[in-house]
Write a protein that holds these residues in place. Sequence first.
Motif, PDB file in Angstrom:
ATOM      1  N   UNK A  62      66.188  61.143 138.144  1.00 43.92           N
ATOM      2  CA  UNK A  62      65.061  60.620 139.269  1.00 43.92           C
ATOM      3  C   UNK A  62      65.834  60.725 140.359  1.00 43.92           C
ATOM      4  N   UNK A  63      65.215  60.698 141.675  1.00 46.30           N
ATOM      5  CA  UNK A  63      65.687  60.718 142.931  1.00 46.30           C
ATOM      6  C   UNK A  63      66.701  59.347 142.942  1.00 46.30           C
ATOM      7  N   UNK A  64      66.067  58.131 142.602  1.00 44.08           N
ATOM      8  CA  UNK A  64      66.765  57.024 142.868  1.00 44.08           C
ATOM      9  C   UNK A  64      68.154  56.847 142.014  1.00 44.08           C
ATOM     10  N   UNK A  65      67.986  57.566 140.802  1.00 44.06           N
ATOM     11  CA  UNK A  65      69.252  57.682 139.889  1.00 44.06           C
ATOM     12  C   UNK A  65      70.265  58.562 140.544  1.00 44.06           C
ATOM     13  N   UNK A  66      69.598  59.651 141.087  1.00 44.97           N
ATOM     14  CA  UNK A  66      70.557  60.582 141.829  1.00 44.97           C
ATOM     15  C   UNK A  66      71.336  59.883 143.067  1.00 44.97           C
ATOM     16  N   UNK A  67      70.582  59.251 143.798  1.00 47.53           N
ATOM     17  CA  UNK A  67      71.130  58.559 144.957  1.00 47.53           C
ATOM     18  C   UNK A  67      72.073  57.330 144.372  1.00 47.53           C
ATOM     19  N   UNK A  68      71.914  56.874 143.600  1.00 49.90           N
ATOM     20  CA  UNK A  68      73.142  55.988 143.256  1.00 49.90           C
ATOM     21  C   UNK A  68      74.179  56.618 142.853  1.00 49.90           C
ATOM     22  N   UNK A  69      74.079  57.792 142.066  1.00 48.85           N
ATOM     23  CA  UNK A  69      75.245  58.649 141.479  1.00 48.85           C
ATOM     24  C   UNK A  69      75.809  59.099 142.902  1.00 48.85           C
ATOM     25  N   UNK A  70      75.202  59.648 143.679  1.00 52.15           N
ATOM     26  CA  UNK A  70      75.807  60.166 144.938  1.00 52.15           C
ATOM     27  C   UNK A  70      76.662  59.133 145.826  1.00 52.15           C
ATOM     28  N   UNK A  71      75.779  57.922 145.954  1.00 53.09           N
ATOM     29  CA  UNK A  71      76.429  56.991 146.694  1.00 53.09           C
ATOM     30  C   UNK A  71      77.896  56.421 146.019  1.00 53.09           C
ATOM     31  N   UNK A  72      77.785  56.322 144.791  1.00 58.58           N
ATOM     32  CA  UNK A  72      79.024  55.902 143.985  1.00 58.58           C
ATOM     33  C   UNK A  72      79.919  57.006 143.601  1.00 58.58           C
ATOM     34  N   UNK A  73      79.841  58.247 144.261  1.00 61.18           N
ATOM     35  CA  UNK A  73      81.018  59.220 144.337  1.00 61.18           C
ATOM     36  C   UNK A  73      80.995  60.620 143.295  1.00 61.18           C
ATOM     37  N   UNK A  74      79.705  60.640 142.937  1.00 56.33           N
ATOM     38  CA  UNK A  74      79.745  62.002 142.313  1.00 56.33           C
ATOM     39  C   UNK A  74      79.225  63.094 143.505  1.00 56.33           C
ATOM     40  N   UNK A  75      80.378  63.450 143.813  1.00 58.43           N
ATOM     41  CA  UNK A  75      80.720  64.007 145.008  1.00 58.43           C
ATOM     42  C   UNK A  75      79.808  65.455 145.176  1.00 58.43           C
ATOM     43  N   UNK A  76      78.918  65.578 144.439  1.00 57.38           N
ATOM     44  CA  UNK A  76      78.274  67.125 144.555  1.00 57.38           C
ATOM     45  C   UNK A  76      77.226  67.043 145.642  1.00 57.38           C
ATOM     46  N   UNK A  77      76.483  66.185 146.195  1.00 59.01           N
ATOM     47  CA  UNK A  77      75.594  65.932 147.253  1.00 59.01           C
ATOM     48  C   UNK A  77      75.823  65.219 148.313  1.00 59.01           C
ATOM     49  N   UNK A  78      75.375  65.601 149.480  1.00 57.63           N
ATOM     50  CA  UNK A  78      75.613  64.676 150.777  1.00 57.63           C
ATOM     51  C   UNK A  78      74.796  63.250 150.491  1.00 57.63           C
ATOM     52  N   UNK A  79      75.258  62.303 150.661  1.00 53.97           N
ATOM     53  CA  UNK A  79      74.553  60.995 150.366  1.00 53.97           C
ATOM     54  C   UNK A  79      73.056  60.760 151.027  1.00 53.97           C
ATOM     55  N   UNK A  80      72.935  61.468 152.161  1.00 50.85           N
ATOM     56  CA  UNK A  80      71.613  61.240 152.656  1.00 50.85           C
ATOM     57  C   UNK A  80      70.688  62.343 152.567  1.00 50.85           C
ATOM     58  N   UNK A  81      71.120  63.363 151.698  1.00 52.81           N
ATOM     59  CA  UNK A  81      70.151  64.436 151.442  1.00 52.81           C
ATOM     60  C   UNK A  81      69.268  64.282 150.876  1.00 52.81           C
TER      61      UNK A  81
END
Length: 465
Positions: A254-273
């Motif tokens: 989900x978006x919210x899971x992805x957002x958590x992952x991105x913020x926590x350093x799964x570096x594949x996506x820009x955090x605000x994207x």
Amino acid sequence: MKFGGSVLNSPLKIKKLVEIVKSFEDKENAHEIICVISALYGVTDKILTLSDSLARSDKKAIKAFIDEMTLIHIDLVQGSINNPAIQQEAKNAVLEIMREFQAILEGLVLIAEITPRSLDHVLSFGERLMAPIVSYSFKDQNIDSSYFTGKEIGIVTDSNFGEASPLMDTTKFRVNAKLIPILQKNIIPVVTGYIAADQHDHVTTLGRSGSDYTATIIASCVNADIVYLWSDVDGLMTADPSIVKGAQVLTEISYSEAAEMVLFGAKYIHPRALEPVMDSNIPIRIRNAFNLNHQGTTITPVLKISNNIVKSIIAIRNTALIDVSGGGMVGAPGTAASIFETLAKNKVNIMMISQGPSESSISMTLKQDDLGKAITSLELNLLGRIIKHLNVLEHVSIVTVVGSGMRGIKGIAGRIFTSIAKNDVNVIMIAQGSSELNLAFVVNDVDCEKAVKTLHQEFGLDKSN
Ligand code: ASP
Ligand code: MG
């Protein structure tokens, strides 16, 4: 479709990119495709390094840099474009941009000063050099195409150079006015990612990995069906594969899971994207341009029921922990505010915070690189007053367990800490937001890999998901 730097760094890869776009175009109900491209792999870093030389008035460095940039981009043109006339046009376009780049660098080196605004201006050349190369490569394959900078396509941002945010209403209006007629003429627009302009027409950048953000901004403006982020990874994973051998690619999150992952350093996506598409419910697909058999990860607005409570275990290495304490902190409103304000003023980013109800201490984690700045600023401003003691722990890691299925389920924390303890890993600090989307804890870095492996196994993440 956004193509990252790793998909652009050889003629073969550019040909692959063209093929991918073509395969989508050829399908029965032909798609309208907008391409967003990054700079060539490593170029943004090289420009950043060069900016130090500018401030040191190092003229030689500029000469070497210009030669290198010209060489790699012209090589790319020659390898990717076969038709001699089109190749020549592409070369001219690249050389023209290089001339402008050189003139600007020579000006900046004379005044030996680089401001956030001029830095954004020079950083924009990485993407600007790539756009004509990709666009002419389409033409070389008989696909009509034009190229644009983020500014030309209508992305307007605030003036927060280096980390600008789009002014969405203005942007939406301008992007639609510009893009729709192009799409209607069956032209594939190639847009530079990462760069835009503020209201005064000064070039801005959207922060590192900003091409993802450009793609989702444009997608939201034109109400796209889907955003593809093409790179050289299969997708978001259940854990870092260099730590866990059995790490799996997540099919859907989900978006919210992805957002958590991105913020926590799964570096594949820009955090605000994720922001622009979250508002308009547009799914994102992360796909590997070199492994088309793999369906990648889809980030969706609504998640189909998933059996997995936990989706991913993420480790953030190279962090440090600061614990500040003092009797004066108890029941004194504004203590936390002054601590965090002091740190913020010194540009220290805090990743995790924990305070017990006794209020006599606050623990926080930050990047190891920020530690020096953080200690100095706290010592200068607060030590001996609000804070009595300042303890530092280096070489720690944050381990984060992410998954929307954790919400409201009892016993998850119990399982996490029991399995960790069984494997003899000591937990130093814990934080869980009330959204229950993630639970994060700190361990000594030497225990980090063990903790990640243990949890990956505990929650059965090596099986398909
Ligand atoms: N070229 C920029 C960077 O390296 C933006 C991007 O790649 O998305 O951060
Ligand atoms: Mg990138």
